[in-house]
Structure formats: structure tokens, C-alpha cells
Motif scaffolding. Structure first.
Motif, PDB file in Angstrom:
ATOM      1  N   LEU A   7      20.350   5.814  22.073  1.00 28.22           N
ATOM      2  CA  LEU A   7      21.922   5.877  22.144  1.00 28.22           C
ATOM      3  C   LEU A   7      22.484   6.162  23.596  1.00 28.22           C
ATOM      4  CD1 LEU A   7      21.498   8.831  19.414  1.00 28.22           C
ATOM      5  CD2 LEU A   7      21.280   6.448  19.084  1.00 28.22           C
ATOM      6  N   THR A   8      23.507   5.565  22.666  1.00 27.70           N
ATOM      7  CA  THR A   8      24.547   4.917  24.047  1.00 27.70           C
ATOM      8  C   THR A   8      25.968   5.043  24.238  1.00 27.70           C
ATOM      9  OG1 THR A   8      24.508   2.965  24.572  1.00 27.70           O
ATOM     10  CG2 THR A   8      22.752   3.707  25.387  1.00 27.70           C
ATOM     11  N   PHE A   9      26.876   5.529  25.336  1.00 28.33           N
ATOM     12  CA  PHE A   9      28.148   5.636  24.808  1.00 28.33           C
ATOM     13  C   PHE A   9      28.672   5.617  23.888  1.00 28.33           C
ATOM     14  CE2 PHE A   9      26.831   2.308  28.476  1.00 28.33           C
ATOM     15  CZ  PHE A   9      27.554   3.204  29.657  1.00 28.33           C
ATOM     16  N   ILE A  10      28.503   7.175  22.962  1.00 26.69           N
ATOM     17  CA  ILE A  10      28.920   7.849  22.320  1.00 26.69           C
ATOM     18  C   ILE A  10      30.109   9.345  22.655  1.00 26.69           C
ATOM     19  CG2 ILE A  10      28.724   9.082  20.569  1.00 26.69           C
ATOM     20  CD1 ILE A  10      25.487   8.145  20.115  1.00 26.69           C
ATOM     21  N   GLY A  11      31.188   9.148  22.013  1.00 27.13           N
ATOM     22  CA  GLY A  11      32.159   9.593  22.932  1.00 27.13           C
ATOM     23  C   GLY A  11      33.437   9.838  21.827  1.00 27.13           C
ATOM     24  N   THR A  12      33.990  10.544  21.796  1.00 25.23           N
ATOM     25  CA  THR A  12      34.646  11.074  21.346  1.00 25.23           C
ATOM     26  C   THR A  12      36.293  10.865  22.186  1.00 25.23           C
ATOM     27  OG1 THR A  12      33.365  11.979  19.362  1.00 25.23           O
ATOM     28  CG2 THR A  12      36.490  12.091  19.328  1.00 25.23           C
ATOM     29  N   ASP A  13      37.671  10.141  21.563  1.00 26.78           N
ATOM     30  CA  ASP A  13      38.496  11.140  21.948  1.00 26.78           C
ATOM     31  C   ASP A  13      38.988  12.335  21.548  1.00 26.78           C
ATOM     32  OD1 ASP A  13      42.085  11.045  22.344  1.00 26.78           O
ATOM     33  OD2 ASP A  13      42.088   9.109  22.037  1.00 26.78           O
ATOM     34  N   PRO A  14      39.707  12.859  23.195  1.00 34.09           N
ATOM     35  CA  PRO A  14      39.964  14.395  23.136  1.00 34.09           C
ATOM     36  C   PRO A  14      41.110  14.279  21.972  1.00 34.09           C
ATOM     37  CG  PRO A  14      39.458  13.748  25.574  1.00 34.09           C
ATOM     38  CD  PRO A  14      39.438  12.152  24.515  1.00 34.09           C
ATOM     39  N   LEU A  15      42.114  14.017  21.739  1.00 34.99           N
ATOM     40  CA  LEU A  15      42.912  14.371  20.794  1.00 34.99           C
ATOM     41  C   LEU A  15      42.668  13.928  19.513  1.00 34.99           C
ATOM     42  CD1 LEU A  15      45.847  11.635  21.591  1.00 34.99           C
ATOM     43  CD2 LEU A  15      45.054  13.917  22.334  1.00 34.99           C
ATOM     44  N   HIS A  16      41.075  13.977  18.967  1.00 40.86           N
ATOM     45  CA  HIS A  16      39.814  13.743  17.673  1.00 40.86           C
ATOM     46  C   HIS A  16      38.785  14.554  17.804  1.00 40.86           C
ATOM     47  CE1 HIS A  16      43.696  10.893  16.313  1.00 40.86           C
ATOM     48  NE2 HIS A  16      43.262  10.132  17.327  1.00 40.86           N
ATOM     49  N   GLU A  17      38.803  15.757  18.968  1.00 41.04           N
ATOM     50  CA  GLU A  17      37.819  16.075  18.879  1.00 41.04           C
ATOM     51  C   GLU A  17      37.554  16.619  18.097  1.00 41.04           C
ATOM     52  OE1 GLU A  17      37.544  17.596  22.532  1.00 41.04           O
ATOM     53  OE2 GLU A  17      36.881  15.816  23.991  1.00 41.04           O
ATOM     54  N   ASN A  18      35.911  17.451  17.287  1.00 44.57           N
ATOM     55  CA  ASN A  18      35.959  18.705  16.570  1.00 44.57           C
ATOM     56  C   ASN A  18      36.154  18.628  15.657  1.00 44.57           C
ATOM     57  OD1 ASN A  18      34.758  20.429  18.482  1.00 44.57           O
ATOM     58  ND2 ASN A  18      36.946  20.883  19.078  1.00 44.57           N
ATOM     59  N   ARG A  19      35.625  16.903  15.197  1.00 40.16           N
ATOM     60  CA  ARG A  19      36.054  16.924  13.549  1.00 40.16           C
ATOM     61  C   ARG A  19      35.178  16.094  12.739  1.00 40.16           C
ATOM     62  NH1 ARG A  19      42.426  14.429  13.488  1.00 40.16           N
ATOM     63  NH2 ARG A  19      43.358  15.484  15.326  1.00 40.16           N
ATOM     64  N   GLY A  20      33.680  16.118  13.935  1.00 42.96           N
ATOM     65  CA  GLY A  20      32.515  15.490  13.016  1.00 42.96           C
ATOM     66  C   GLY A  20      32.472  14.132  13.216  1.00 42.96           C
ATOM     67  N   ALA A  21      33.100  13.195  13.916  1.00 36.76           N
ATOM     68  CA  ALA A  21      32.759  11.582  14.183  1.00 36.76           C
ATOM     69  C   ALA A  21      31.598  11.704  15.204  1.00 36.76           C
ATOM     70  CB  ALA A  21      34.485  10.863  14.944  1.00 36.76           C
ATOM     71  N   GLY A  22      31.692  12.078  15.913  1.00 39.08           N
ATOM     72  CA  GLY A  22      30.751  12.162  17.307  1.00 39.08           C
ATOM     73  C   GLY A  22      29.010  12.758  16.373  1.00 39.08           C
ATOM     74  N   SER A  23      29.265  13.451  15.776  1.00 40.88           N
ATOM     75  CA  SER A  23      28.112  14.286  15.182  1.00 40.88           C
ATOM     76  C   SER A  23      27.695  13.007  13.837  1.00 40.88           C
ATOM     77  CB  SER A  23      28.359  15.218  13.974  1.00 40.88           C
ATOM     78  OG  SER A  23      28.778  16.692  15.212  1.00 40.88           O
ATOM     79  N   LEU A  24      28.085  12.309  13.074  1.00 39.53           N
ATOM     80  CA  LEU A  24      28.162  11.861  11.937  1.00 39.53           C
ATOM     81  C   LEU A  24      27.607  10.675  12.463  1.00 39.53           C
ATOM     82  CD1 LEU A  24      28.849  11.095   9.076  1.00 39.53           C
ATOM     83  CD2 LEU A  24      30.112   9.416   9.559  1.00 39.53           C
ATOM     84  N   LEU A  25      27.668  10.030  13.588  1.00 40.63           N
ATOM     85  CA  LEU A  25      26.720   8.735  14.477  1.00 40.63           C
ATOM     86  C   LEU A  25      25.555   9.308  14.636  1.00 40.63           C
ATOM     87  CD1 LEU A  25      30.291   7.494  16.057  1.00 40.63           C
ATOM     88  CD2 LEU A  25      28.917   6.161  14.284  1.00 40.63           C
ATOM     89  N   VAL A  26      25.751  10.321  15.433  1.00 37.00           N
ATOM     90  CA  VAL A  26      24.438  10.668  15.957  1.00 37.00           C
ATOM     91  C   VAL A  26      23.545  11.398  14.510  1.00 37.00           C
ATOM     92  CG1 VAL A  26      23.202  12.165  17.628  1.00 37.00           C
ATOM     93  CG2 VAL A  26      25.424  11.929  17.967  1.00 37.00           C
ATOM     94  N   ARG A  27      23.775  11.854  13.791  1.00 39.66           N
ATOM     95  CA  ARG A  27      23.329  12.320  12.899  1.00 39.66           C
ATOM     96  C   ARG A  27      22.847  10.935  11.569  1.00 39.66           C
ATOM     97  NH1 ARG A  27      23.472  17.498  11.503  1.00 39.66           N
ATOM     98  NH2 ARG A  27      25.692  19.109  12.399  1.00 39.66           N
TER      99      ARG A  27
END
Length: 87
Positions: A7-27
Motif C-alpha cells: 500500500l502506498t501514498f494513502i492520504g486524506t485531505d485535512p478538510l475531510h479527515e476522520n470521515r472513514g475514507a482512509g480506513s475504507l481503502l485500507v480495510r
């Protein structure tokens, strides 16, 4: 060569953090890993390390890179942690 996911370069725009997008991708990656019995490897910033630990990744090595000094500042080091997930 041993099959694995990296897994490389997974990040979330700070304006949209803590909404589950990153967790969804990693899961999604974790589910693929489990289904195929293939490990996952990734490199993480120190700031993101708790996120990966929470998702079940294991800490491996720490990698440091000395960056050149800018404007006579103290030497600057960039550090990453290598994580693994073994299904």
C-alpha cells in the motif's frame, strides 16, 4: 519473489479527515490480503503510525533519511515506519 500487497501514498485531505475514507481503502486491502493469503507491506509517516496500528498492522523497522539543511538549520531527518499485515 514472494507475492504481497504494497500500500502506498494513502492520504486524506485535512478538510475531510476522520470521515472513514482512509480506513475504507485500507480495510479493502486487508480483505484482499486475507482472501488471497498474501501479506501487506507499507511505509508510514510517524504521524500516521497509530492509524495503521489500530487497523492491526505490526511495526517493523524504522527508516531515517537525513535531509539537507536549509538556511543553516539543524540537520533534518525524515523518518518512516515499515508496517506489515500478515493474514
Amino acid at each position: 519473489m514472494i507475492p504481497c500487497y504494497r500500500l502506498t501514498f494513502i492520504g486524506t485531505d485535512p478538510l475531510h479527515e476522520n470521515r472513514g475514507a482512509g480506513s475504507l481503502l485500507v480495510r479493502w486491502g486487508i480483505e484482499r490480503s486475507k482472501a488471497e493469503h498474501v501479506p501487506i507491506y507499507l511505509e508510514s509517516t510517524l504521524e500516521a503510525a497509530p492509524f495503521y496500528k489500530h487497523l492491526g498492522f505490526t511495526v517493523g523497522e524504522t527508516v531515517s533519511l537525513q535531509l539537507p539543511s536549509i538556511s543553516n538549520q539543524v540537520d533534518n531527518f525524515y523518518k518512516e515506519i515499515i508496517f506489515t499485515f500478515i493474514p
